[in-house]
Write a protein that holds these residues in place. Structure first.
Motif, PDB file in Angstrom:
ATOM      1  N   GLU A 136       0.831  -1.210   0.000  1.00  0.00           N
ATOM      2  CA  GLU A 136       0.000   0.000   0.000  1.00  0.00           C
ATOM      3  C   GLU A 136       0.864   1.258   0.000  1.00  0.00           C
ATOM      4  O   GLU A 136       0.555   2.227  -0.694  1.00  0.00           O
ATOM      5  CB  GLU A 136      -0.943  -0.025   1.198  1.00  0.00           C
ATOM      6  CG  GLU A 136      -2.028  -1.081   1.022  1.00  0.00           C
ATOM      7  CD  GLU A 136      -2.969  -1.178   2.209  1.00  0.00           C
ATOM      8  OE1 GLU A 136      -3.985  -1.863   2.083  1.00  0.00           O
ATOM      9  OE2 GLU A 136      -2.683  -0.564   3.261  1.00  0.00           O
ATOM     10  N   HIS A 137       1.963   1.218   0.764  1.00  0.00           N
ATOM     11  CA  HIS A 137       2.877   2.362   0.732  1.00  0.00           C
ATOM     12  C   HIS A 137       3.468   2.534  -0.664  1.00  0.00           C
ATOM     13  O   HIS A 137       3.609   3.657  -1.152  1.00  0.00           O
ATOM     14  CB  HIS A 137       3.990   2.198   1.773  1.00  0.00           C
ATOM     15  CG  HIS A 137       3.559   2.589   3.153  1.00  0.00           C
ATOM     16  ND1 HIS A 137       2.991   1.714   4.045  1.00  0.00           N
ATOM     17  CD2 HIS A 137       3.571   3.783   3.768  1.00  0.00           C
ATOM     18  CE1 HIS A 137       2.694   2.349   5.158  1.00  0.00           C
ATOM     19  NE2 HIS A 137       3.040   3.610   5.015  1.00  0.00           N
ATOM     20  N   ALA A 138       3.809   1.408  -1.288  1.00  0.00           N
ATOM     21  CA  ALA A 138       4.370   1.473  -2.649  1.00  0.00           C
ATOM     22  C   ALA A 138       3.338   2.050  -3.621  1.00  0.00           C
ATOM     23  O   ALA A 138       3.668   2.874  -4.481  1.00  0.00           O
ATOM     24  CB  ALA A 138       4.802   0.082  -3.100  1.00  0.00           C
ATOM     25  N   LEU A 139       2.097   1.632  -3.461  1.00  0.00           N
ATOM     26  CA  LEU A 139       1.033   2.089  -4.367  1.00  0.00           C
ATOM     27  C   LEU A 139       0.743   3.586  -4.171  1.00  0.00           C
ATOM     28  O   LEU A 139       0.574   4.335  -5.138  1.00  0.00           O
ATOM     29  CB  LEU A 139      -0.219   1.238  -4.107  1.00  0.00           C
ATOM     30  CG  LEU A 139      -1.408   1.398  -5.024  1.00  0.00           C
ATOM     31  CD1 LEU A 139      -1.026   1.348  -6.499  1.00  0.00           C
ATOM     32  CD2 LEU A 139      -2.440   0.306  -4.727  1.00  0.00           C
ATOM     33  N   VAL A 140       0.711   4.002  -2.912  1.00  0.00           N
ATOM     34  CA  VAL A 140       0.498   5.436  -2.634  1.00  0.00           C
ATOM     35  C   VAL A 140       1.648   6.238  -3.239  1.00  0.00           C
ATOM     36  O   VAL A 140       1.430   7.257  -3.912  1.00  0.00           O
ATOM     37  CB  VAL A 140       0.393   5.678  -1.105  1.00  0.00           C
ATOM     38  CG1 VAL A 140       0.428   7.172  -0.803  1.00  0.00           C
ATOM     39  CG2 VAL A 140      -0.876   5.052  -0.560  1.00  0.00           C
ATOM     40  N   PHE A 141       2.864   5.750  -3.032  1.00  0.00           N
ATOM     41  CA  PHE A 141       4.033   6.438  -3.587  1.00  0.00           C
ATOM     42  C   PHE A 141       3.932   6.489  -5.118  1.00  0.00           C
ATOM     43  O   PHE A 141       4.149   7.533  -5.737  1.00  0.00           O
ATOM     44  CB  PHE A 141       5.327   5.734  -3.154  1.00  0.00           C
ATOM     45  CG  PHE A 141       6.538   6.302  -3.817  1.00  0.00           C
ATOM     46  CD1 PHE A 141       7.091   7.496  -3.387  1.00  0.00           C
ATOM     47  CD2 PHE A 141       7.102   5.670  -4.924  1.00  0.00           C
ATOM     48  CE1 PHE A 141       8.193   8.052  -4.028  1.00  0.00           C
ATOM     49  CE2 PHE A 141       8.189   6.212  -5.576  1.00  0.00           C
ATOM     50  CZ  PHE A 141       8.745   7.403  -5.126  1.00  0.00           C
ATOM     51  N   ALA A 142       3.591   5.346  -5.708  1.00  0.00           N
ATOM     52  CA  ALA A 142       3.478   5.288  -7.177  1.00  0.00           C
ATOM     53  C   ALA A 142       2.465   6.319  -7.661  1.00  0.00           C
ATOM     54  O   ALA A 142       2.689   7.003  -8.664  1.00  0.00           O
ATOM     55  CB  ALA A 142       3.073   3.879  -7.614  1.00  0.00           C
ATOM     56  N   SER A 143       1.349   6.444  -6.932  1.00  0.00           N
ATOM     57  CA  SER A 143       0.306   7.374  -7.380  1.00  0.00           C
ATOM     58  C   SER A 143       0.768   8.828  -7.245  1.00  0.00           C
ATOM     59  O   SER A 143       0.223   9.715  -7.877  1.00  0.00           O
ATOM     60  CB  SER A 143      -1.004   7.127  -6.622  1.00  0.00           C
ATOM     61  OG  SER A 143      -0.984   7.743  -5.353  1.00  0.00           O
ATOM     62  N   GLN A 144       1.785   9.060  -6.396  1.00  0.00           N
ATOM     63  CA  GLN A 144       2.301  10.428  -6.252  1.00  0.00           C
ATOM     64  C   GLN A 144       3.322  10.774  -7.330  1.00  0.00           C
ATOM     65  O   GLN A 144       3.481  11.925  -7.680  1.00  0.00           O
ATOM     66  CB  GLN A 144       2.970  10.597  -4.879  1.00  0.00           C
ATOM     67  CG  GLN A 144       1.963  10.604  -3.745  1.00  0.00           C
ATOM     68  CD  GLN A 144       2.650  10.579  -2.383  1.00  0.00           C
ATOM     69  OE1 GLN A 144       3.680   9.934  -2.215  1.00  0.00           O
ATOM     70  NE2 GLN A 144       2.093  11.285  -1.438  1.00  0.00           N
ATOM     71  N   VAL A 145       4.016   9.753  -7.825  1.00  0.00           N
ATOM     72  CA  VAL A 145       5.182  10.046  -8.677  1.00  0.00           C
ATOM     73  C   VAL A 145       4.980   9.670 -10.152  1.00  0.00           C
ATOM     74  O   VAL A 145       5.661  10.220 -11.029  1.00  0.00           O
ATOM     75  CB  VAL A 145       6.450   9.348  -8.102  1.00  0.00           C
ATOM     76  CG1 VAL A 145       6.444   7.858  -8.398  1.00  0.00           C
ATOM     77  CG2 VAL A 145       7.719   9.991  -8.597  1.00  0.00           C
ATOM     78  N   LEU A 146       4.045   8.747 -10.433  1.00  0.00           N
ATOM     79  CA  LEU A 146       3.939   8.265 -11.823  1.00  0.00           C
ATOM     80  C   LEU A 146       3.361   9.319 -12.761  1.00  0.00           C
ATOM     81  O   LEU A 146       2.469  10.085 -12.395  1.00  0.00           O
ATOM     82  CB  LEU A 146       3.058   7.013 -11.887  1.00  0.00           C
ATOM     83  CG  LEU A 146       3.711   5.685 -11.529  1.00  0.00           C
ATOM     84  CD1 LEU A 146       2.671   4.556 -11.595  1.00  0.00           C
ATOM     85  CD2 LEU A 146       4.886   5.358 -12.456  1.00  0.00           C
ATOM     86  N   LYS A 147       3.854   9.287 -13.972  1.00  0.00           N
ATOM     87  CA  LYS A 147       3.245  10.090 -15.042  1.00  0.00           C
ATOM     88  C   LYS A 147       2.055   9.299 -15.557  1.00  0.00           C
ATOM     89  O   LYS A 147       2.014   8.063 -15.434  1.00  0.00           O
ATOM     90  CB  LYS A 147       4.242  10.251 -16.188  1.00  0.00           C
ATOM     91  CG  LYS A 147       5.495  10.990 -15.811  1.00  0.00           C
ATOM     92  CD  LYS A 147       6.259  11.301 -17.094  1.00  0.00           C
ATOM     93  CE  LYS A 147       7.675  10.843 -17.008  1.00  0.00           C
ATOM     94  NZ  LYS A 147       8.424  10.862 -18.237  1.00  0.00           N
ATOM     95  N   GLU A 148       1.106   9.987 -16.158  1.00  0.00           N
ATOM     96  CA  GLU A 148      -0.053   9.254 -16.709  1.00  0.00           C
ATOM     97  C   GLU A 148       0.437   8.235 -17.741  1.00  0.00           C
ATOM     98  O   GLU A 148       1.360   8.511 -18.511  1.00  0.00           O
ATOM     99  CB  GLU A 148      -1.066  10.216 -17.325  1.00  0.00           C
ATOM    100  CG  GLU A 148      -1.795  10.922 -16.217  1.00  0.00           C
ATOM    101  CD  GLU A 148      -3.179  11.444 -16.580  1.00  0.00           C
ATOM    102  OE1 GLU A 148      -3.766  10.993 -17.582  1.00  0.00           O
ATOM    103  OE2 GLU A 148      -3.645  12.308 -15.835  1.00  0.00           O
ATOM    104  N   GLY A 149      -0.143   7.039 -17.682  1.00  0.00           N
ATOM    105  CA  GLY A 149       0.279   5.969 -18.579  1.00  0.00           C
ATOM    106  C   GLY A 149       1.374   5.097 -17.972  1.00  0.00           C
ATOM    107  O   GLY A 149       1.754   4.084 -18.563  1.00  0.00           O
ATOM    108  N   GLY A 150       1.896   5.498 -16.791  1.00  0.00           N
ATOM    109  CA  GLY A 150       3.000   4.770 -16.160  1.00  0.00           C
ATOM    110  C   GLY A 150       2.586   3.403 -15.630  1.00  0.00           C
ATOM    111  O   GLY A 150       1.390   3.091 -15.522  1.00  0.00           O
ATOM    112  N   ASN A 151       3.587   2.599 -15.297  1.00  0.00           N
ATOM    113  CA  ASN A 151       3.350   1.207 -14.879  1.00  0.00           C
ATOM    114  C   ASN A 151       3.874   0.945 -13.466  1.00  0.00           C
ATOM    115  O   ASN A 151       4.770   1.648 -12.988  1.00  0.00           O
ATOM    116  CB  ASN A 151       4.027   0.257 -15.869  1.00  0.00           C
ATOM    117  CG  ASN A 151       3.469   0.406 -17.266  1.00  0.00           C
ATOM    118  OD1 ASN A 151       2.273   0.630 -17.437  1.00  0.00           O
ATOM    119  ND2 ASN A 151       4.333   0.330 -18.266  1.00  0.00           N
TER     120      ASN A 151
END
Ligand SMILES: C[S@@+](CC[C@H](N)C(=O)[O-])C[C@H]1O[C@@H](n2cnc3c(N)ncnc32)[C@H](O)[C@@H]1O
Length: 213
Positions: A136-151
């Motif tokens: 969940e921490h990884a997912l929250v972090f990903a949602s903060q840093v990813l560009k649209e379309g990111g994986n």
């Protein structure tokens, strides 16, 4: 008995292969397989590798992004440097560490990987819950840093809370898959949740635990 013997043999084969091919961990082959299946990492990408030590996934990511790409690796434990990989030491669960990592990536990332795992206590329910918490921490972090379309990829010790994690990932990604790479021991309870195509839906850092149900 036979199953354990096969699992040990398979683990030994990947271990030898990693030694031969100069990867720091057998885990490198899991990322190679997941990337081959879902086409996650491309030349020139900016990739964040959470729970990176001793560096097998970072090595694979650095190869895949090539000279024009960048890899940022986070872990509680240091590891010896890898060319084109920037290391940040710390705990993903700490806001100050997340802020430090984000400072390196003001332009956003194309891919977030997490192979983080808690120390095993032997109590499966407890270990599963701690694994989901890291995801969940990884997912929250990903949602903060990813560009649209990111994986996104995260390892999770499979259990009854995996479904909640997958639902959470579905809010932010066009496609979500659960996969068990061949390089993972057949007796292992770990699976990988793969999110493809970040849709821009961001979690605030505190919403992670309330998403779990
Ligand atoms: C299975 S290892 C990763 C192996 C790595 N992917 C490789 O290919 O070499 C899991 C890592 O997660 C890290 N880890 C566990 N909890 C963490 C946390 N809260 N923050 C950062 N790293 C964490 C551990 O220190 C450990 O090095």
């Amino acid at each position: 008995m036979t199953k354990n013997w096969r699992a040990d043999r398979k683990r030994e084969q990947y271990y030898r292969k990693a030694k031969r091919e100069n990867y720091r961990s057998r885990a490198a082959y899991k990322l190679k397989e997941i990337d081959f299946k879902y086409d996650l990492i491309h030349p020139g990408d900016r990739v964040v590798d959470l729970g990176a030590s001793p560096g097998g996934w970072s090595q694979v990511a650095a190869e895949l992004v090539g000279g024009d790409g960048e890899v940022y690796a986070l872990d509680l434990a240091r590891f010896s440097p890898i060319e084109r990989v920037t290391f940040v030491r710390g705990d993903i669960r700490k806001d100050s560490v997340v802020a430090r990592l984000l400072e390196h990536i003001p332009q956003g990332a194309d891919v977030v990987l997490s192979d983080m795992a808690p120390n095993i206590s032997g109590n499966y329910t407890y270990d599963h819950a701690r694994s989901v918490d890291l995801c969940e921490h990884a997912l929250v972090f990903a949602s903060q840093v990813l560009k649209e379309g990111g994986n996104f990829v995260t390892k999770v010790f499979y259990g009854d809370m995996t479904k909640g994690l997958v639902s959470m990932a579905r809010r932010s990604f066009d496609e979500v898959h659960v996969t068990h790479p061949k390089a993972t021991r057949s007796t292992s309870s770990e699976v990988y949740v793969v999110g493809i195509g970040f849709n821009g839906a961001r979690f605030s850092p505190r919403s992670a635990s309330s998403e779990r149900s």
